[in-house]
Design a protein around this motif. Structure first.
Motif, short mmCIF file in Angstrom:
data_model
loop_
_atom_site.label_atom_id
_atom_site.label_comp_id
_atom_site.label_asym_id
_atom_site.label_seq_id
_atom_site.Cartn_x
_atom_site.Cartn_y
_atom_site.Cartn_z
N SER A 47 -32.94 52.78 20.88
CA SER A 47 -33.31 52.60 19.47
C SER A 47 -34.61 51.81 19.32
CB SER A 47 -32.19 51.89 18.72
OG SER A 47 -31.94 50.60 19.28
N TRP A 48 -35.03 51.13 20.39
CA TRP A 48 -36.28 50.37 20.35
C TRP A 48 -37.50 51.21 20.69
CZ3 TRP A 48 -36.76 45.42 18.64
CH2 TRP A 48 -35.58 44.70 18.49
N ASN A 103 -40.37 51.20 18.03
CA ASN A 103 -41.03 49.89 17.98
C ASN A 103 -41.96 49.70 19.16
OD1 ASN A 103 -38.34 49.97 16.72
ND2 ASN A 103 -38.78 47.89 16.07
N LEU A 154 -37.31 58.84 9.88
CA LEU A 154 -36.70 57.64 10.45
C LEU A 154 -37.61 57.03 11.50
CD1 LEU A 154 -34.36 55.67 10.84
CD2 LEU A 154 -33.32 57.34 12.41
N TYR A 155 -38.23 57.87 12.30
CA TYR A 155 -39.10 57.37 13.36
C TYR A 155 -40.27 56.58 12.77
CZ TYR A 155 -42.00 57.28 17.55
OH TYR A 155 -42.76 56.86 18.62
N ASN A 205 -40.62 55.34 9.73
CA ASN A 205 -40.16 54.15 9.00
C ASN A 205 -39.91 52.99 9.95
OD1 ASN A 205 -40.28 55.28 6.44
ND2 ASN A 205 -38.15 55.95 6.46
N THR A 206 -39.32 53.29 11.12
CA THR A 206 -39.07 52.26 12.11
C THR A 206 -40.38 51.70 12.67
OG1 THR A 206 -37.03 53.42 12.72
CG2 THR A 206 -37.81 51.71 14.22
N ASP A 213 -42.06 49.48 10.04
CA ASP A 213 -41.34 48.21 9.91
C ASP A 213 -41.67 47.26 11.05
OD1 ASP A 213 -40.13 48.99 7.56
OD2 ASP A 213 -38.30 49.71 8.53
N ALA A 214 -41.94 47.82 12.23
CA ALA A 214 -42.23 46.97 13.39
C ALA A 214 -43.65 46.45 13.38
CB ALA A 214 -41.98 47.75 14.68
#
Length: 260
Positions: free
Chosen positions: A83-84, A87, A182-183, A185-186, A189-190
């Motif tokens: 999931s990281w 990021n 989703l990718y 957005n992640t 956010d990072a």
């Protein structure tokens, strides 16, 4: 003794080269704000440098995103940290990989092209003819090219970063069923301003180094066709070395500001 003597000669030649480029850069800063302003030549150089490098930068960025994700994925799966992935890839590309790889690609294409172009003009005495006719060749040939590289390289870096992230997202979408929304957005956010600002600032310095070295080697090219080839070759090598030095200095200075 011969080895020590040859090393001494090479060190002196390198320092002389750095001093010559420093004087060349000082001359650029002295005349850049003085009229006349060669806007048409500046726009033409932006097209030559930016548009003609775009495809190469896009392909390189896309492959970087694919390879980085494919190589990192097994290790993250082994540690249960898949999931990281957005990021890690996003921060790595935006902070370091995107600007440096793009600058190296552009150093190979732009610095060599400028060095060969100005070198051929010096060998065929076109620059001398411009001086005799009353035109300022430094203003027309050098200033416009350096300004164009300063402006276009950050834009090329942004394109490369975006395409690299798209390539990484494509791998995650195919192998991990992660949606593109989703990718990204992640990734966003990072990322923070502390990631974007230093990377953008050093992209301007990268552009300045590439333009400066290419123009310097071409403008002072020695006579003969061999001199043109040597100017183009040494422009790439010297620009690449200076890019790593500038990258280290910007990261070092940014780290000092973060600690304050």
């Amino acid at each position: 003794m011969r080895t020590i003597g040859s090393i001494r000669v090479q060190v002196v030649q390198f320092l002389d080269e750095i001093g010559g480029m420093a004087a060349f850069a000082g001359r650029f800063f002295r005349v850049v704000f003085q009229p006349p302003y060669e806007f048409r030549e500046f726009i033409r150089q932006c097209y030559q440098i930016g548009n003609r490098s775009l495809l190469l930068v896009v392909v390189t960025g896309f492959i970087i995103g694919l390879v980085l994700t494919l190589q990192s994925r097994p290790t993250l799966i082994e540690f249960g940290a898949l999931s990281w992935m957005p990021n890690m890839v996003g921060i790595s590309i935006v902070r370091e990989i995107g600007p440096v790889i793009t600058a190296l690609i552009c150093a190979g294409r732009i610095a060599s092209g400028i060095g060969a172009e100005l070198g051929s003009m010096r060998v065929t005495e076109q620059i001398d003819a411009m001086e005799v006719s009353g035109t300022n060749p430094f203003k027309f040939l050098v200033t416009t090219r350096i300004l164009a590289t300063i402006l276009m390289l950050p834009l090329l870096v942004l394109f490369a970063d975006a395409i690299a992230l798209f390539g990484s997202a494509l791998v995650e979408n195919i192998k991990g069923a992660m949606s593109f929304r989703l990718y990204f957005n992640t990734v966003f956010d990072a990322l923070s301003y502390g990631d974007l600002v230093p990377a953008t600032v050093k992209s301007f310095f990268f552009g300045f180094v590439i333009g400066l070295v290419g123009c310097y080697k071409g403008y002072y090219c020695k006579k003969g066709t061999a001199g043109v080839g040597k100017a183009a070759n040494t422009a790439v090598v010297l620009a690449s070395l200076l890019l790593f030095f500038v990258d280290f200095m910007t990261v070092f200075i940014a780290d000092i500001f973060y600690d304050l």
